[in-house]
Design a protein around this motif. Structure first.
Motif, PDB file in Angstrom:
ATOM      1  N   ASP A  17       0.838  -1.209   0.000  1.00 27.29           N
ATOM      2  CA  ASP A  17       0.000   0.000   0.000  1.00 27.29           C
ATOM      3  C   ASP A  17       0.870   1.255   0.000  1.00 27.29           C
ATOM      4  N   PHE A  18       1.877   1.270   0.860  1.00 31.96           N
ATOM      5  CA  PHE A  18       2.690   2.496   1.000  1.00 31.96           C
ATOM      6  C   PHE A  18       3.431   2.796  -0.292  1.00 31.96           C
ATOM      7  N   LEU A  19       3.982   1.760  -0.917  1.00 30.67           N
ATOM      8  CA  LEU A  19       4.818   1.989  -2.109  1.00 30.67           C
ATOM      9  C   LEU A  19       3.991   2.418  -3.319  1.00 30.67           C
ATOM     10  N   LYS A  20       2.672   2.245  -3.246  1.00 31.90           N
ATOM     11  CA  LYS A  20       1.812   2.718  -4.346  1.00 31.90           C
ATOM     12  C   LYS A  20       1.479   4.193  -4.198  1.00 31.90           C
ATOM     13  N   ARG A  21       1.800   4.792  -3.044  1.00 31.28           N
ATOM     14  CA  ARG A  21       1.471   6.204  -2.822  1.00 31.28           C
ATOM     15  C   ARG A  21       2.440   7.092  -3.591  1.00 31.28           C
ATOM     16  N   HIS A  22       1.981   8.308  -3.897  1.00 35.33           N
ATOM     17  CA  HIS A  22       2.851   9.286  -4.560  1.00 35.33           C
ATOM     18  C   HIS A  22       4.062   9.571  -3.656  1.00 35.33           C
ATOM     19  N   PRO A  23       5.259   9.786  -4.247  1.00 35.31           N
ATOM     20  CA  PRO A  23       6.442  10.038  -3.405  1.00 35.31           C
ATOM     21  C   PRO A  23       6.244  11.177  -2.405  1.00 35.31           C
ATOM     22  N   ASN A  24       5.517  12.235  -2.777  1.00 34.50           N
ATOM     23  CA  ASN A  24       5.293  13.326  -1.809  1.00 34.50           C
ATOM     24  C   ASN A  24       4.433  12.860  -0.635  1.00 34.50           C
TER      25      ASN A  24
END
Ligand SMILES: Cc1cc2nc3c(=O)[nH]c(=O)nc-3n(C[C@H](O)[C@H](O)[C@H](O)COP(=O)(O)O)c2cc1C
Length: 220
Positions: free
Chosen positions: A130-137
């Motif tokens: 889940d976390f790695l799919k989030r936008h880098p910002n």
């Protein structure tokens, strides 16, 4: 503006307009998760705005309730999933009191789904995905785990904290903070509510009862 003019303006608002879907409660499936996914699929196919935005209520160890909007991340046979920081106020509530009430409201269809359930953390692997799919910002902002803490005194301080987190993420794109957590809500109760123009609203409740689900129609 006086209180009475607010009363008039609010009273004049239409609640539901346009075509509303029907709800055949006699044909509702025995499993409420199937009905939830049926309604969710219909909401998605019909272009309902943000059908995955849900309110979630938690209660602190002192008995103080609080609610906020989160995104529904998945629906599985076990229940409904969301993701957040375990260090946030809601994360702390869930350690003390691992129960939550969820609310999905699709105004375009006059539909509301309420869910109450026990909450448990998912695996680290689910949190990672889940976390790695989030936008880098979004990852950089979440990286320090300070959600809902007061911001630093100046914009410059805030920007330098986020820039440092962004550098860390750029250097290690697989970085996942320990506090990022996927949570599963295992439902014990559902209520499906359908507005109807020509007649009263329809309400169908499912309550877990040892071996299965007990269904009741509720007075509107
Ligand atoms: C449409 C929408 C979606 C949101 N999705 C999330 C989410 O998936 N995870 C999250 O931690 N916060 C999300 N938020 C922010 C939360 O509503 C809330 O401000 C934040 O999680 C802090 O909550 P807390 O102080 O009660 O712990 C979302 C807000 C909105 C309006």
């Amino acid at each position: 503006m006086t209180d009475s003019s607010w009363r008039e303006r609010l009273r004049a608002l239409p609640v539901f307009s346009g075509q509303l879907p029907t709800f055949d409660t006699d044909a509702a499936p025995a499993d409420p998760t199937s009905l939830l996914t049926e309604w969710l699929g219909f909401a998605l196919d019909s272009g309902v705005s943000q059908p995955h935005a849900m309110a979630i209520a938690t209660v602190s160890s002192e008995g103080a309730p609080s609610t906020r909007t989160l995104l529904l991340k998945d629906v599985t046979p076990e229940g409904l999933w969301f993701a957040t920081l375990s260090s946030s106020p809601k994360g702390r509530d869930l350690v003390q009191n691992p129960r939550a009430a969820l609310l999905l409201y699709w105004r375009e269809q006059g539909r509301q789904i309420r869910v109450v359930g026990d909450v448990e953390p998912g695996s680290r692997e689910l949190a990672r995905i889940d976390f790695l799919k989030r936008h880098p910002n979004a990852r950089a902002i979440a990286a320090g785990g300070q959600q809902s803490e007061p911001l630093p005194a100046t914009d410059a301080e805030y920007e330098s904290v986020v820039a440092a987190a962004r550098e860390r993420i750029d250097a290690d794109p697989d970085y996942v903070p320990d506090e990022w957590q996927a949570y599963l809500v295992r439902p014990v109760e559902f209520e499906f509510w359908q507005a109807a123009r020509e007649r009263d609203q329809l309400r169908l409740r499912y309550r877990q009862d040892g071996n299965g689900w007990v269904r009741d129609l509720l007075w509107p």
